[in-house]
Design an enzyme around this catalytic site. Structure first.
Site, PDB file in Angstrom:
ATOM      1  N   ASP A 162       0.833  -1.202   0.000  1.00 26.37           N
ATOM      2  CA  ASP A 162       0.000   0.000   0.000  1.00 26.37           C
ATOM      3  C   ASP A 162       0.863   1.245   0.000  1.00 26.37           C
ATOM      4  O   ASP A 162       0.682   2.143   0.825  1.00 26.37           O
ATOM      5  CB  ASP A 162      -0.936  -0.019   1.216  1.00 26.37           C
ATOM      6  N   ASP A 191      -1.598  -2.624  -3.977  1.00 24.70           N
ATOM      7  CA  ASP A 191      -1.886  -1.185  -3.918  1.00 24.70           C
ATOM      8  C   ASP A 191      -0.614  -0.376  -4.157  1.00 24.70           C
ATOM      9  O   ASP A 191       0.085   0.017  -3.226  1.00 24.70           O
ATOM     10  CB  ASP A 191      -2.568  -0.779  -2.605  1.00 24.70           C
ATOM     11  N   TYR A 194      -1.942   4.379  -6.167  1.00 27.49           N
ATOM     12  CA  TYR A 194      -3.101   5.178  -5.741  1.00 27.49           C
ATOM     13  C   TYR A 194      -3.432   6.288  -6.740  1.00 27.49           C
ATOM     14  O   TYR A 194      -3.946   7.332  -6.374  1.00 27.49           O
ATOM     15  CB  TYR A 194      -2.904   5.742  -4.329  1.00 27.49           C
ATOM     16  N   ASN A 228      -6.854  -3.633  -4.447  1.00 29.12           N
ATOM     17  CA  ASN A 228      -8.069  -2.996  -4.950  1.00 29.12           C
ATOM     18  C   ASN A 228      -7.782  -1.705  -5.717  1.00 29.12           C
ATOM     19  O   ASN A 228      -8.521  -1.332  -6.626  1.00 29.12           O
ATOM     20  CB  ASN A 228      -9.065  -2.741  -3.815  1.00 29.12           C
ATOM     21  N   HIS A 229      -6.684  -1.018  -5.387  1.00 32.60           N
ATOM     22  CA  HIS A 229      -6.369   0.213  -6.119  1.00 32.60           C
ATOM     23  C   HIS A 229      -5.775  -0.065  -7.499  1.00 32.60           C
ATOM     24  O   HIS A 229      -5.492   0.871  -8.246  1.00 32.60           O
ATOM     25  CB  HIS A 229      -5.448   1.110  -5.292  1.00 32.60           C
ATOM     26  N   HIS A 313      -3.563  -9.513  -1.265  1.00 26.39           N
ATOM     27  CA  HIS A 313      -3.743  -8.149  -0.774  1.00 26.39           C
ATOM     28  C   HIS A 313      -4.572  -8.063   0.503  1.00 26.39           C
ATOM     29  O   HIS A 313      -4.205  -7.420   1.472  1.00 26.39           O
ATOM     30  CB  HIS A 313      -4.349  -7.269  -1.864  1.00 26.39           C
ATOM     31  N   HIS A 322     -11.499  -0.941  10.361  1.00 31.67           N
ATOM     32  CA  HIS A 322     -11.638  -0.680   8.935  1.00 31.67           C
ATOM     33  C   HIS A 322     -11.282  -1.953   8.153  1.00 31.67           C
ATOM     34  O   HIS A 322     -10.280  -2.588   8.465  1.00 31.67           O
ATOM     35  CB  HIS A 322     -10.696   0.465   8.554  1.00 31.67           C
ATOM     36  N   HIS A 323     -12.073  -2.285   7.199  1.00 25.63           N
ATOM     37  CA  HIS A 323     -11.894  -3.509   6.404  1.00 25.63           C
ATOM     38  C   HIS A 323     -12.115  -4.784   7.225  1.00 25.63           C
ATOM     39  O   HIS A 323     -11.717  -5.868   6.798  1.00 25.63           O
ATOM     40  CB  HIS A 323     -10.497  -3.587   5.775  1.00 25.63           C
ATOM     41  N   HIS A 350      -3.546  -3.905   2.471  1.00 27.68           N
ATOM     42  CA  HIS A 350      -4.924  -3.410   2.470  1.00 27.68           C
ATOM     43  C   HIS A 350      -5.261  -2.593   3.716  1.00 27.68           C
ATOM     44  O   HIS A 350      -5.751  -1.472   3.597  1.00 27.68           O
ATOM     45  CB  HIS A 350      -5.902  -4.569   2.290  1.00 27.68           C
ATOM     46  N   HIS A 352      -4.286  -0.266   6.484  1.00 23.74           N
ATOM     47  CA  HIS A 352      -3.149   0.659   6.557  1.00 23.74           C
ATOM     48  C   HIS A 352      -2.606   0.740   7.973  1.00 23.74           C
ATOM     49  O   HIS A 352      -2.805   1.714   8.693  1.00 23.74           O
ATOM     50  CB  HIS A 352      -3.535   2.030   6.016  1.00 23.74           C
TER      51      HIS A 352
HETATM   52 FE   LIG Z   1      -6.172  -2.008  -0.462  1.00 18.21          FE
END
Ligand SMILES: [Fe+2]
Ligand SMILES: *[C@@H]1O[C@H](CO)[C@@H](O)[C@H](O)[C@H]1NC(C)=O
Ligand SMILES: *[C@@H]1O[C@H](CO)[C@@H](O)[C@H](O)[C@H]1NC(C)=O
Ligand SMILES: *[C@@H]1O[C@H](CO)[C@@H](O)[C@H](O)[C@H]1NC(C)=O
Ligand SMILES: *[C@@H]1O[C@H](CO)[C@@H](O)[C@H](O)[C@H]1NC(C)=O
Ligand SMILES: *[C@@H]1O[C@H](CO)[C@@H](O)[C@H](O)[C@H]1NC(C)=O
Length: 463
Positions: A162, A191, A194, A228-229, A313, A322-323, A350, A352
């Site tokens: 990331d 990632d 970005y 995902n990015h 990821h 988060h996530h 993923h 952070h």
């Molecule tokens: Fe991600």
């Protein structure tokens, strides 16, 4: 001091020291700044001098065993040459390999010329110089091939995830480069740029990212996995082909492992067998990724490559809010195989932040038996999240409370990690946070290989 205040103070201290359920929630605290992307005129994004000079140079493994290298780069003005000239250190004989270039469009963005050239049949454990470009815009780089695949070959991987292109990203990369552990190849947990944070996913930010990381990835391979990015899905602007910029820019040797997609593949490198999976491609039963993995796992020969590493990821175990549980369907699908085949470690990004689990599994559940708690499992992988490279979305501070038993160490700080394989039984893992000196380890762990070691590693103690 008033006695009540003293008691209150003592209570707070004891409360903070009492480990909620076993693991450590590090109390190291950093300032809560979200760092911005470095401006386009920053030194790290400088365009190399010379007309049509090669830029964004990056290498990755180019075959299954480590005797091949894929060299990729971009020429901005015209196609130029797709040729790589290379030679082993202390030799005169220069060899050539000729690749191809591709271009792509993304809404109203037209990519520059993206060259990919695979060099094969290199000698193991050898330093090679290589040259790209023509005329006064020729640029020279070097890399060292890995040792021949074998069970006791020491090798050090870096772990970065990331990353993005903020001032923090630059600090993470500098810390990785300056780490005395000297990573020889990076397992990148997804990632990358970005660029999708910008209007229309401004693909110029894919180019700037390529120039930023060149100072490392032109000299040592980064083993790519998609996050995902990388999806860059923008159907309302006619961009409905997932992973388009990523798959045009970052080639991987997926065909060498019988994969039909660059999003999942495997390589052998030194004493490690690395399986890269895609969290954002179909992975249910009968899908291409599922079929490939089911065929792949039984092929791993632990006598040849004792260390079995999975990279994906989205983490299967993460105790950040988060996530939370985003990896749950993937876990239900694949965790049983990771245990069956004794995967040593699963690296993800993923989220952070940083987290390391104990060896844990949750595979007893059968829809009616109610057995759905994670428990210590000496055949299960350690799950490590290093989504802390430093992108413009910032860190995640909110954690599931109390800390679940399986979570051995967690901390929201930017950083990177290293995985140093010593021999078939032992590897040393360490995580480094950007606020510390280059040699400081904020978390570390001795891995005992799941196939070769009968005694369990230190993880067992905490359950
Ligand atoms: Fe991600
Ligand atoms: C490279 O060569 C071209 C002409 O061949 C010239 O216009 C340009 O100034 C040169 N660039 C550098 C950096 O020497
Ligand atoms: C692409 O379109 C956007 C929005 O209309 C505009 O701001 C941008 O300048 C365009 N870029 C190019 C290369 O035409
Ligand atoms: C990025 O890091 C490098 C190495 O530490 C440094 O030379 C450079 O100035 C930094 N650039 C920015 C924009 O922070
Ligand atoms: C596994 O690798 C070892 C060492 O290279 C080799 O001797 C052995 O034949 C391999 N086993 C299988 C089943 O291929
Ligand atoms: C493997 O490496 C570890 C750590 O360096 C060492 O303690 C151990 O003796 C080594 N084992 C073998 C079989 O060489």
């Amino acid at each position: 001091m008033n006695r009540h205040i003293v008691y209150l103070f003592l209570g707070l201290v004891l409360g903070a020291l009492r480990s909620s359920n076993g693991g450590i929630s590090s109390r190291y605290s950093r300032s809560n700044d979200i760092s911005a992307d470095m401006p386009l005129n920053s030194d790290v994004f400088a365009v190399p001098p010379g007309y049509n000079a090669p830029q964004q140079v990056h290498i990755t493994q180019g075959d299954h065993e480590g005797r091949g290298v894929i060299v990729s780069w971009v020429t901005p003005n015209e196609p130029g040459s797709s040729k790589v000239t290379y030679w082993a250190e202390n030799t005169q004989l220069k060899k050539h390999a000729v690749g191809k270039f591709v271009t792509y469009k993304y809404y109203n963005y037209s990519s520059p010329y993206i060259h990919h050239c695979t060099i094969k049949n290199l000698k193991y454990n050898t330093k090679y110089f290589y040259e790209l470009g023509t005329g006064n815009a020729t640029r020279q780089f070097w890399f060292t091939t890995p040792p021949e695949v074998g069970p006791d070959v020491p090798y050090t991987f870096g772990l970065i995830g990331d990353l993005g292109q903020t001032f923090d990203s630059n600090r993470t990369l500098t810390h990785y480069e300056s780490n005395p552990a000297k990573g020889q190849a990076v397992l990148f947990v997804g990632d990358l740029s970005y660029a999708d944070a910008y209007p229309l996913h401004d693909n110029n930010r894919w180019d700037s990212w390529g120039r930023f990381v060149e100072r490392s990835v032109a000299y040592q391979p980064w083993i790519w996995s998609a996050g995902n990015h990388e999806i860059d899905f923008l159907p309302e602007y006619g961009e409905g082909e997932p992973f388009k910029p990523y798959t045009h820019r970052y080639y991987v040797p997926y065909e060498a492992s019988g994969s039909t997609s660059p999003l999942w593949y495997s390589i052998k490198r030194a004493s490690a067998y690395i399986i890269v999976m895609s969290s954002y491609s179909a992975y249910g039963m009968y899908t291409p990724q599922y079929k490939w993995l089911m065929n792949e796992l039984p092929k791993v020969n632990r006598t040849e490559t004792p260390w079995l590493i999975v990279v994906m990821h989205c983490p299967l175990y993460s105790s950040y809010v988060h996530h939370y549980m985003e990896g749950e369907t993937m876990r239900v699908m694949y965790e049983q195989y990771f245990v069956q085949y004794k995967v040593d470690v699963v690296f993800s990004g993923h989220v952070h932040a940083y987290e390391r689990t104990d060896r844990v599994s949750n595979i007893a559940y059968n829809i009616e038996n109610g057995l759905c708690n994670p428990k210590y499992d000496g055949s299960a992988p350690v799950y490590i999240t290093v989504g802390d490279g430093g992108n413009q979305e910032g860190l995640l501070y909110e954690m599931v409370d109390p800390q679940p038993k399986y979570s051995a160490f967690r901390e929201p700080s930017y950083g990177h990690a290293t995985f140093e394989i010593k021999n078939r039984t032992t590897a040393y893992y360490a995580w480094h946070r950007n606020q510390d000196g280059y040699s400081v380890e904020a978390d570390s762990f001795w891995f005992h290989n799941l196939y070769w070691t009968s005694t369990s590693d230190s993880s067992a103690a905490s359950f």
